[in-house]
Each structure stands twice: as C-alpha cells, then as structure tokens.
Write an enzyme that holds these catalytic residues in place. Sequence first.
Site, PDB file in Angstrom:
ATOM      1  N   CYS A  82       1.049  -1.334  -0.013  1.00  0.00           N
ATOM      2  CA  CYS A  82      -0.023   0.144   0.032  1.00  0.00           C
ATOM      3  C   CYS A  82       0.897   1.479   0.115  1.00  0.00           C
ATOM      4  CB  CYS A  82      -1.017   0.051   1.290  1.00  0.00           C
ATOM      5  SG  CYS A  82      -2.444   1.260   0.939  1.00  0.00           S
ATOM      6  N   HIS A 169      -3.907  -5.019   0.704  1.00  0.00           N
ATOM      7  CA  HIS A 169      -3.135  -5.564   2.083  1.00  0.00           C
ATOM      8  C   HIS A 169      -3.120  -7.231   1.960  1.00  0.00           C
ATOM      9  CE1 HIS A 169      -2.679  -1.966   4.052  1.00  0.00           C
ATOM     10  NE2 HIS A 169      -3.568  -1.330   3.217  1.00  0.00           N
ATOM     11  N   SER A 223       0.308 -13.898  37.977  1.00  0.00           N
ATOM     12  CA  SER A 223      -1.031 -13.689  38.387  1.00  0.00           C
ATOM     13  C   SER A 223      -1.749 -14.876  37.879  1.00  0.00           C
ATOM     14  CB  SER A 223      -1.439 -12.361  37.496  1.00  0.00           C
ATOM     15  OG  SER A 223      -1.385 -12.634  35.952  1.00  0.00           O
ATOM     16  N   GLY A 224      -1.107 -15.923  37.177  1.00  0.00           N
ATOM     17  CA  GLY A 224      -2.041 -16.946  36.776  1.00  0.00           C
ATOM     18  C   GLY A 224      -2.425 -16.300  35.242  1.00  0.00           C
ATOM     19  N   GLY A 225      -2.185 -15.547  34.775  1.00  0.00           N
ATOM     20  CA  GLY A 225      -2.514 -15.046  33.369  1.00  0.00           C
ATOM     21  C   GLY A 225      -1.636 -15.767  32.387  1.00  0.00           C
ATOM     22  N   VAL A 226      -1.796 -15.765  31.130  1.00  0.00           N
ATOM     23  CA  VAL A 226      -1.101 -16.540  30.066  1.00  0.00           C
ATOM     24  C   VAL A 226       0.458 -15.888  30.148  1.00  0.00           C
ATOM     25  CG1 VAL A 226      -0.742 -17.136  27.845  1.00  0.00           C
ATOM     26  CG2 VAL A 226      -3.010 -16.718  28.752  1.00  0.00           C
ATOM     27  N   SER A 228       2.253 -13.980  32.391  1.00  0.00           N
ATOM     28  CA  SER A 228       3.150 -14.311  33.705  1.00  0.00           C
ATOM     29  C   SER A 228       3.401 -15.897  33.687  1.00  0.00           C
ATOM     30  CB  SER A 228       2.470 -13.745  34.966  1.00  0.00           C
ATOM     31  OG  SER A 228       1.309 -14.308  35.278  1.00  0.00           O
ATOM     32  N   SER A 229       2.326 -16.582  33.378  1.00  0.00           N
ATOM     33  CA  SER A 229       2.535 -18.006  33.769  1.00  0.00           C
ATOM     34  C   SER A 229       3.536 -18.744  32.825  1.00  0.00           C
ATOM     35  CB  SER A 229       1.360 -19.008  33.409  1.00  0.00           C
ATOM     36  OG  SER A 229       0.313 -18.283  34.191  1.00  0.00           O
ATOM     37  N   LYS A 366       0.922 -12.788  21.204  1.00  0.00           N
ATOM     38  CA  LYS A 366       0.187 -13.552  22.112  1.00  0.00           C
ATOM     39  C   LYS A 366       0.142 -15.145  21.754  1.00  0.00           C
ATOM     40  CE  LYS A 366      -2.474 -13.214  25.731  1.00  0.00           C
ATOM     41  NZ  LYS A 366      -2.007 -12.203  26.890  1.00  0.00           N
TER      42      LYS A 366
END
Length: 510
Positions: A82, A169, A223-226, A228-229, A366
């Site tokens: 583009c 794109h 924290s047990g989040g993705v 930090s785990s 992620k």
Amino acid sequence: MGHQFILVLDFGGQYNQLIARRVRECGVYCEVHPYDTSLEKLKALNPVGIIFTGGPNSVYDKESPQCPKGIFELGVPVLGICYGNQLMAKELGGVVKAGENREYGRTETQFDTSCALFDGLEKSSVTWMSHTDLIAKLPEGFSISAKSANCPVAAIQNAQRNFYGVQFHPEVNHTQNGTKMLHNFLYKVCGCAGDWTMGNYAKNTIEQLRTHIGDGKVLLGLSGGVDSSVTAALLSQAVGRNLTCIFVDHGLMRKNEGDEIEEVFSKRDINFVRVNASKRFLDKLSGVSDPERKRKIIGEEFIRVFEEEALKIGKVDFLAQGTIYPDVIESGTGKAAVIKSHHNVGGLPENVRFKEIVEPLRLLFKDEVRTLGAELDLPDFLIWRQPFPGPGLAIRIIGDITFDKLELLRDADAIFRDEIAKAGLVRDINQYFAVLTDMRSVGVMGDGRTYDFTIALRGVATTDFMTADWARIPYDLLARISERIVNEVRNVNRVVYDITSKPPATIEWE
Ligand code: XMP
C-alpha cells in the site's frame, strides 16, 4: 540470534503488527522498526528481506514518512505494501497520483502468476484494498503483475532487483491468498529457510537466560494469566530455584483458580509463594461501590502485598515481567512504547531494589506465547485462559463487595464456564463471564415468593478487545445455563444475557 531476520519497516499503517504476525506464522522471524531507523542500524540487523508497511499518508505530503536513503542499494529484497508500495515506486523514479475516489474493501483482482509473489495462485481472487492514491507511472525496470477494475497497477515487480509492491493488503484475512503471497516473498524471493520455531526459541532463550542471570535471584509477580505463567515456566527451566514467584491471591479470583495455579507452579522446582491476602483486600474494599475506587484500592494493595513478600525473600537481582511484543512495538509515526505493569493492576514496586528487569517474552506475539507455553508443558487451562481483569471479580460485582456475593458469583460463573466447555465453545467465544448485578427482583420458587439477585451473563466475539460484538450463544445452551444457575446457586432467581456490543457498552460491566 541464530535465525534469519525479516525487517518490517513501519510507516504507521493500522495492520503493521498483523504483517509481523503473518511473517512469523510462516516460520520466519521478524521485527517491526520505525521508518526513520538509520541505515546503519538497518544494516546491522542484517535482514534477508524488508517489508514496507502501509500508512495513512500520501507520499507527496510534506510530512509524509520517507524511507532511509540508500535502502534500495543494500541488495536486500523489498516488498512494499500500500503506502510502502507507492513510496518505493516514487523513490525509484515512478509517479504516484492522487486518485479521485478511495478504493476500499474486497476487490476482485487479476494476477500474473509468473510473478514470484503470485506463483501457484489462482489467476483471479479477492484482495483487500484501502487506498486513494495510485501509481501512474512505473519506475524503470518494473512491470505490472496484478490489476483490478479500479486499480490498473495493483502490483508491481522488478524481479531482477527483487523489488515487489502490492497496492492491497496481503496480511488481512479478506485477501484470499494473502498469506501465500507473503510466503512466496519470504521463501521464493528472500530465500528464507523457515528457521523460526517455538521449540528453537524456547531452547535458545532458556540458554541465554541461564547465562545472563547466572547465580542472580529473580523475582516474578505471577497472576496466573497467560503471559506471567509462561514467563514463570521459561524462567523455571532457566534458573530453577533462583526464581521466586509471588502469587498474590486477592480472593477475587474465579472458582478454584487460586488452587489450580498453586497446583501447577508448586510442582516446579522454583520458590513459589502464594499469599492468601483475601481478608486484607476485602477489608479495604468493604462498603466501596465506585468502580474506579475499587480498581485503585486493589492496585495499591496489590503492590503493598507484593512488596512485603518481596522484602521477606531478601536480595533481588532481576525483576521479571511478562511484557509481550505488542506492548513494546513503537509505531512508525512516533507513538511512545507502553510498558506493561505487572499484573495489570499496580505499577512497578517502588520499595524493592533490583538491578535489572528481564522480559523474556518481549519479542513474542500472544499466539506465540501460547505455543511456547505448550512447548514448556503448561496445562491448557493456563495457556488458553481468557483475559481476566487484574481487579478480578471485584469489577463484576456491581455495588459493594462481600464474601457471600463473591461466592455466589463464583458459583454462577463456574456453571456458565462449565456449560460452555461442555458445548465445546471455549475457543469460539473470546471472553465470557457472569456478573452479579445489584438488582433484586421478585420471583416465585416452589410455592413461595422470592426476592433475589439477578445474574447477568456476558459473552463477546472480538479480536482486539477494543471493539466487540455480543456472542450469539445458542438459545438452548442459554436455557440450560439459566436453569442450572437458578437451581444451583442460592439467592439468584433471575438470569439475563447482555446483548450490547462495544461500543457503546464496554466488555466488563464496571
Ligand atoms: P472493557 O471492559 O474496557 O475491557 O471493554 C476490555 C478488556 O480489558 C479487560 N479489563 C481489564 N484488564 N485490568 C485488566 O487487567 C482492568 O482493570 C481491566 N478492565 C477491563 C476486560 O476483561 C476485557 O478483556
């Protein structure tokens, strides 16, 4: 680094991170750098290919971002997308002119399949266009390799110099063979080998962390989040007992969550500290209804508890954080990088001294973090955990918070999640949870009148959590969930489903 490198030069387009993700999905490592990065730095990165992104400007605007002088003389293949395509055309002697109308959306496009970029593709398929300007005259040595009804120059090539440009794109899903085109650029033009795998990344990163940290002590707020785990899992393999993970259980987690996190990490050969601070948080929150005050109290208390525990363990050399790549990418148009605070609720602890921050996920998206988590043997429930707000259930209880209300909400939410899991929809609904409203209403149960709470269910379909649509959960499933909640959870006599999108509503209720 030991693997090939593709440089994505960022001109401020909205899909830039997507380009980088697609390249990595093709098994090639890449990074996004701002358009004004110096030629010396670019050379030092030693890319095997360069991709110019799109951008909101017109190449002739006074302020429009330009590419580093000399970039076309490096002998490195370039793909312009583009704005990037128009810029390359202009820089190499072509002419770009302002189009009369904006061409936007799905566009049937015809390809010259002898062009390396379109090798193996159908001769005609849909691309996603979003531009006003057009290339009016090709630079010398270039030819047209795709066209559409409104865009006679939809793609250009100079195969001799390995320069390619597309007006559409390829990175967005609406472009039918977009990933294949990027794949062709990487493998057929740049000669990539596909050496970017999570297995390699895990092995190399563990090795690097081990060397860098040595005998140092590392502290991580888990924290047990993705994020930090996975950070914990990576560091546990690198430095074992030199890692201390502090898991502040504020008592605002979902049903059994604290125990599940403890179960996973207490088995690893690290120092795992679970602080049961539930009473402390509830005391501070007692009688507080205002959502922003709740958030503030929880954020501050979280930091205090974390600091107290950290001070108990003594010397800290490194503070680890689960920062991921989207948090650190600097936009080409100069937006400052965002630094993620651990756990998303507080900030950096002020009273804990440490020499350095380590962020071993800094380069990952992620989806790559999830793949890495699987590589490191983390269980699915942690890897696929949906976003959970730092302040936890406190912002899913409207009004003041009590232990009884928390228990009630935990039970209702667990039923909701259980039924979604049984229906096999866990990965189809991006985020779903129960909310305890502060509304009571009249009902009838058995022969008696009731006056009890209303539970609201929320389920959303979203990719970025900035906008969201309400999830079309099948009626029969909603019926089953509602029936179970009113039967199994005391003090609830009504269940409603939230059918507002974001905007105008937000995903959470507070
Ligand atoms: P909203 O409610 O703003 O939520 O549409 C967007 C996403 O962010 C999550 N969220 C939070 N996460 N601390 C967090 O760590 C918070 O205070 C917070 N508030 C909302 C929410 O769950 C959704 O995924």
